[in-house]
Design a protein around this motif. Structure first.
Motif, short mmCIF file in Angstrom:
data_model
loop_
_atom_site.label_atom_id
_atom_site.label_comp_id
_atom_site.label_asym_id
_atom_site.label_seq_id
_atom_site.Cartn_x
_atom_site.Cartn_y
_atom_site.Cartn_z
N PHE A 254 12.55 24.66 -7.87
CA PHE A 254 12.75 25.26 -9.18
C PHE A 254 13.75 24.46 -10.01
CE2 PHE A 254 14.68 28.37 -12.09
CZ PHE A 254 13.55 28.62 -12.84
N GLU A 255 14.70 23.83 -9.34
CA GLU A 255 15.64 22.98 -10.08
C GLU A 255 14.89 21.81 -10.70
OE1 GLU A 255 18.82 21.53 -7.69
OE2 GLU A 255 19.89 20.70 -9.39
N ARG A 256 13.85 21.35 -10.01
CA ARG A 256 13.07 20.20 -10.52
C ARG A 256 12.01 20.62 -11.53
NH1 ARG A 256 13.06 19.29 -4.91
NH2 ARG A 256 10.89 19.92 -4.80
N ALA A 257 11.60 21.89 -11.49
CA ALA A 257 10.55 22.34 -12.42
C ALA A 257 11.03 22.19 -13.86
CB ALA A 257 10.20 23.80 -12.14
N GLY A 258 10.20 21.63 -14.68
CA GLY A 258 10.64 21.33 -16.04
C GLY A 258 10.38 22.42 -17.04
N THR A 259 9.94 23.59 -16.60
CA THR A 259 9.56 24.63 -17.54
C THR A 259 10.16 25.97 -17.14
OG1 THR A 259 7.68 25.77 -18.55
CG2 THR A 259 7.44 25.11 -16.26
N THR A 260 10.24 26.85 -18.11
CA THR A 260 10.60 28.24 -17.82
C THR A 260 9.48 29.16 -18.30
OG1 THR A 260 11.77 28.38 -19.93
CG2 THR A 260 13.09 27.86 -17.99
N ARG A 261 8.32 28.57 -18.52
CA ARG A 261 7.18 29.36 -19.00
C ARG A 261 6.43 29.93 -17.80
NH1 ARG A 261 5.23 30.24 -23.78
NH2 ARG A 261 3.05 30.74 -24.13
N ALA A 262 6.19 31.20 -17.83
CA ALA A 262 5.56 31.83 -16.67
C ALA A 262 4.73 33.03 -17.10
CB ALA A 262 6.62 32.28 -15.67
N HIS A 263 3.72 33.30 -16.29
CA HIS A 263 2.85 34.47 -16.47
C HIS A 263 3.49 35.62 -15.68
CE1 HIS A 263 -1.62 35.75 -16.89
NE2 HIS A 263 -0.81 36.77 -17.03
N ARG A 264 3.68 36.74 -16.36
CA ARG A 264 4.36 37.86 -15.72
C ARG A 264 3.38 38.95 -15.31
NH1 ARG A 264 8.14 42.65 -17.86
NH2 ARG A 264 9.66 42.70 -16.19
N PHE A 265 3.55 39.40 -14.10
CA PHE A 265 2.82 40.56 -13.61
C PHE A 265 3.83 41.64 -13.25
CE2 PHE A 265 0.44 36.72 -12.63
CZ PHE A 265 -0.79 36.99 -13.21
N ILE A 266 3.59 42.85 -13.73
CA ILE A 266 4.56 43.93 -13.57
C ILE A 266 4.08 44.88 -12.47
CG2 ILE A 266 5.72 45.82 -14.75
CD1 ILE A 266 4.98 44.36 -17.41
N GLY A 267 4.97 45.16 -11.54
CA GLY A 267 4.57 46.07 -10.47
C GLY A 267 5.66 46.22 -9.42
N ASP A 268 5.39 46.75 -8.34
CA ASP A 268 4.19 47.41 -7.90
C ASP A 268 4.11 48.76 -8.62
OD1 ASP A 268 2.27 48.89 -6.52
OD2 ASP A 268 2.66 47.91 -4.65
N LEU A 269 3.02 48.99 -9.34
CA LEU A 269 2.92 50.19 -10.16
C LEU A 269 3.01 51.47 -9.33
CD1 LEU A 269 0.16 48.97 -12.62
CD2 LEU A 269 2.62 49.06 -13.00
N ALA A 270 2.67 51.37 -8.08
CA ALA A 270 2.78 52.53 -7.20
C ALA A 270 4.23 52.88 -6.92
CB ALA A 270 2.04 52.26 -5.89
N GLU A 271 5.13 51.94 -7.21
CA GLU A 271 6.56 52.16 -6.94
C GLU A 271 7.37 52.22 -8.24
OE1 GLU A 271 8.11 52.80 -4.19
OE2 GLU A 271 6.40 52.60 -2.84
N GLY A 272 6.71 52.46 -9.37
CA GLY A 272 7.42 52.60 -10.64
C GLY A 272 7.23 51.43 -11.59
N GLY A 273 6.82 50.29 -11.07
CA GLY A 273 6.50 49.16 -11.95
C GLY A 273 7.69 48.51 -12.61
N HIS A 274 8.80 48.40 -11.91
CA HIS A 274 9.97 47.72 -12.48
C HIS A 274 10.19 46.35 -11.85
CE1 HIS A 274 11.01 51.09 -14.93
NE2 HIS A 274 11.08 51.90 -13.89
N GLY A 275 9.35 45.96 -10.93
CA GLY A 275 9.45 44.62 -10.35
C GLY A 275 8.55 43.66 -11.11
N GLU A 276 8.63 42.39 -10.75
CA GLU A 276 7.80 41.40 -11.46
C GLU A 276 7.45 40.24 -10.56
OE1 GLU A 276 10.18 39.95 -14.73
OE2 GLU A 276 11.75 39.22 -13.42
N ILE A 277 6.26 39.73 -10.79
CA ILE A 277 5.85 38.45 -10.22
C ILE A 277 5.72 37.50 -11.39
CG2 ILE A 277 4.02 37.19 -9.04
CD1 ILE A 277 3.38 39.75 -7.50
N LEU A 278 6.42 36.39 -11.33
CA LEU A 278 6.35 35.38 -12.38
C LEU A 278 5.68 34.14 -11.80
CD1 LEU A 278 9.92 35.64 -13.97
CD2 LEU A 278 7.79 36.54 -14.89
N ALA A 279 4.53 33.79 -12.35
CA ALA A 279 3.80 32.61 -11.89
C ALA A 279 3.95 31.51 -12.94
CB ALA A 279 2.33 32.95 -11.68
N MET A 280 4.59 30.42 -12.57
CA MET A 280 4.83 29.33 -13.51
C MET A 280 3.50 28.77 -14.00
SD MET A 280 8.17 29.31 -13.29
CE MET A 280 8.70 27.83 -14.09
N VAL A 281 3.46 28.43 -15.28
CA VAL A 281 2.23 27.86 -15.84
C VAL A 281 2.51 26.47 -16.40
CG1 VAL A 281 1.21 30.09 -16.35
CG2 VAL A 281 2.63 28.95 -18.07
#
Lengths: 303, 251
Positions: B224-251
């Motif tokens: 991540f220190e070497r990754a040149g971007t902070t742009r990411a696709h966000r997925f919000i979940g786990d919706l079964a647990e309130g949906g306050h967590g996130e998965i960020l997939a770098m694009v």
């Protein structure tokens, strides 16, 4: 003490009287320097004097992207108040209304070490209405608040420290234009220095005050001894007949050394042109030593 | 790296429970003292000196572990402070229940990295784990705080039941990422085309807080220190647990 002159400008044998204050430092970032300016102008607006505004604030210096936590343009802002309790209320209100509202902005602690801390994001997080996210990286906690342009990132809290407010000097000049030019030169000399702010508009005060008034409701009123237009009717006037205008610079700083350095740089710049530039004398404001414990004697500062 | 060095000298494939060898516990002890400490090993108990060659040095400074061909489980498990560097691979539960300090592994890690020890309700609660290779299943399970960095892939159920904290997996994750996640961030270094089960698509944007994460990871040499971007696709979940967590997939 012998008379002191710098470039022919008389330095009065008097002292500036300053008092303890509590301060904090914030780092504000945004997408561009223009938006940093928009955010910090709002944040430091109506923050010239603790008497009327509750706090004194100004940009300490601009920061390059390499100097900011999020690698964007930024500015360090110092905010002075009379106590950490006062600052706690004022800072969170100002950050909430002036930084959180400014597009693309973020707010970080510029003072990390200190026994006392006041809330930043910790006081604003509920604006996220349950969607706020806390992230702790190392020893620093940040809050991510969802807002309409994305996320407002704000540090959880910021330290406060003891500082000094009310360092000052006055420029006595032969004309208003020359007085303003000397004051501008002094401001330009002081602004690059670390640990000091000039909280008044453009760094300069034209309405210096004295304690008390003929009107009982007022705790302060115009400093008649330095008003050129009252010279003929003010028995205690401190202005010679050739003085047409007086301007004051007020300095708040982290400690005595910072104030002293700032006063020295400012006075030297103001007096650089000498009497030929219309600057006749430099003096300072004090209240006979009864207001504050920090006394900056001009002859010592400029020695 | 100065400090205490432990170089494995037992038989290849030997299984060792390393959870008792922590910097804060060994601080101030001599190599002779440490060599005499009991060490669970291969279903029995031996001594540290039997399994490891020890250098002189204070573990409070740092610990360097060279596993050789051993299977070292629970390295850094429960660690509260200090630094452990492992030159090689580690077994399961490395950094499990860790509450502070730095655990750096140059090779691969097994299952439950930064997760919870058996019978305990919480996983990692603070500190930083950095893995140069890949890691097994259930990485950062029930994690409460801290950062787990894995340059390679992580296995199934990454960040499962995560409570808070950050897992950053440069090579992506196996099936069921973020299963049961309540809060926290699972950051992936590769695109995630399908929306993970239990998550909602939150769109793509630049994430300012990732700059802060990058600043915080300076010097780790991680992906991540070497990754040149902070742009990411966000997925919000786990919706079964309130949906306050996130998965960020770098694009």
């Amino acid at each position: 003490m012998a008379e002191m002159r710098i470039n022919g400008v008389r330095i009065e044998d008097t002292f500036a009287e300053a008092f303890p204050m509590t301060y904090t430092r914030l780092v504000i970032t945004a997408d561009t320097p223009a938006w940093v300016d928009a955010a910090t102008s709002s944040l430091t607006g109506f923050a010239t004097s603790v008497i009327g505004c509750g706090c004194e604030a100004a940009v300490e210096r601009l920061l390059t992207p390499e100097e900011t936590p999020d690698s964007r343009p930024g500015a360090a802002v110092m905010i002075f108040g009379m106590s950490s309790g006062d600052l706690a209320k004022l800072v969170v209100n100002r950050v909430g209304q002036c930084i959180m509202t400014s597009p693309g902005s973020a707010c970080y602690a510029g003072l990390l070490q200190g026994a006392k801390r006041i809330p930043l994001g910790n006081g604003l997080r509920y604006f996220g209405d349950g969607h706020q996210i806390s992230k702790k990286f190392g020893d620093r906690r940040f809050w991510r608040l969802p807002v309409m342009d994305g996320e407002f990132v704000c540090e959880d809290s910021v330290a406060v420290a003891k500082g000094i407010g009310g360092g000052n000097f006055l420029i006595l000049a032969a004309s208003h234009r020359q007085c303003l030019a000397a004051a501008e030169a002094a401001v330009a000399a002081i602004r690059p220095l670390p640990g000091i702010i000039l909280p008044f508009p453009g760094g300069v005060v034209r309405s210096g005050s004295k304690v008390g008034s003929k009107y009982k409701a007022l705790i302060a009123s115009t400093n008649t001894r330095f008003c050129p237009t009252l010279r003929a009717v003010e028995p205690e006037t401190l202005l010679s007949p050739d003085v047409e205008a007086v301007l004051e610079l007020v300095l708040d700083g982290t400690d005595e050394a910072a104030i002293r350095t700032g006063m020295r740089a400012g006075i030297a710049a103001a007096a650089a042109g000498g009497p030929a530039a219309g600057v006749l004398a430099i003096t300072a404001g004090n209240y006979g030593g009864k207001l504050g414990p920090h006394h900056f004697h001009l002859h010592e500062v400029m020695a | 790296m100065s400090g205490l060095t432990l170089t494995f000298r037992g038989d290849a494939g030997t299984i060792v429970d390393m959870s008792s060898l922590l910097p804060d516990r060994l601080a101030g002890q001599t190599a002779e003292d440490i060599a005499g400490l009991p060490l669970p090993c291969g279903g029995g108990v031996t001594t540290v000196g039997e399994m490891f060659e020890l250098s002189t040095g204070d573990a409070a400074e740092a610990m360097l572990i060279r596993p050789g061909e051993a299977v070292l489980h629970r390295i850094g498990a429960g660690m509260a402070s200090g630094r452990i560097l492992v030159e090689g691979d580690v077994g399961s539960h490395a950094g499990a229940g860790m509450s502070g300090g730095l655990l750096r592994i140059t090779g691969n890690a097994g299952d439950a990295l930064g997760g919870a020890l058996p019978g305990l309700p919480l996983g990692m609660r603070g500190g930083l784990i950095s893995v140069g290779g890949s890691a097994g299943d259930r990485v950062a399970e029930r994690m409460r705080r801290g950062i787990v960095l894995v340059d390679g892939m992580v296995g199934v159920y990454a960040a499962g039941f995560m409570i808070a904290g950050t897992l950053a997996a440069g090579g992506g994750c196996g099936p069921h990422p973020g299963f049961g996640m309540r809060r926290g961030t699972l950051l992936m270094g590769r695109r995630q085309d399908a929306v993970p089960d239990g998550f909602a698509d939150g769109g793509t944007r630049d994430w300012l807080f990732l700059h802060l994460l990058r600043r915080g990871l300076e010097g780790t040499g991680s992906w991540f220190e070497r990754a040149g971007t902070t742009r990411a696709h966000r997925f919000i979940g786990d919706l079964a647990e309130g949906g306050h967590g996130e998965i960020l997939a770098m694009v």
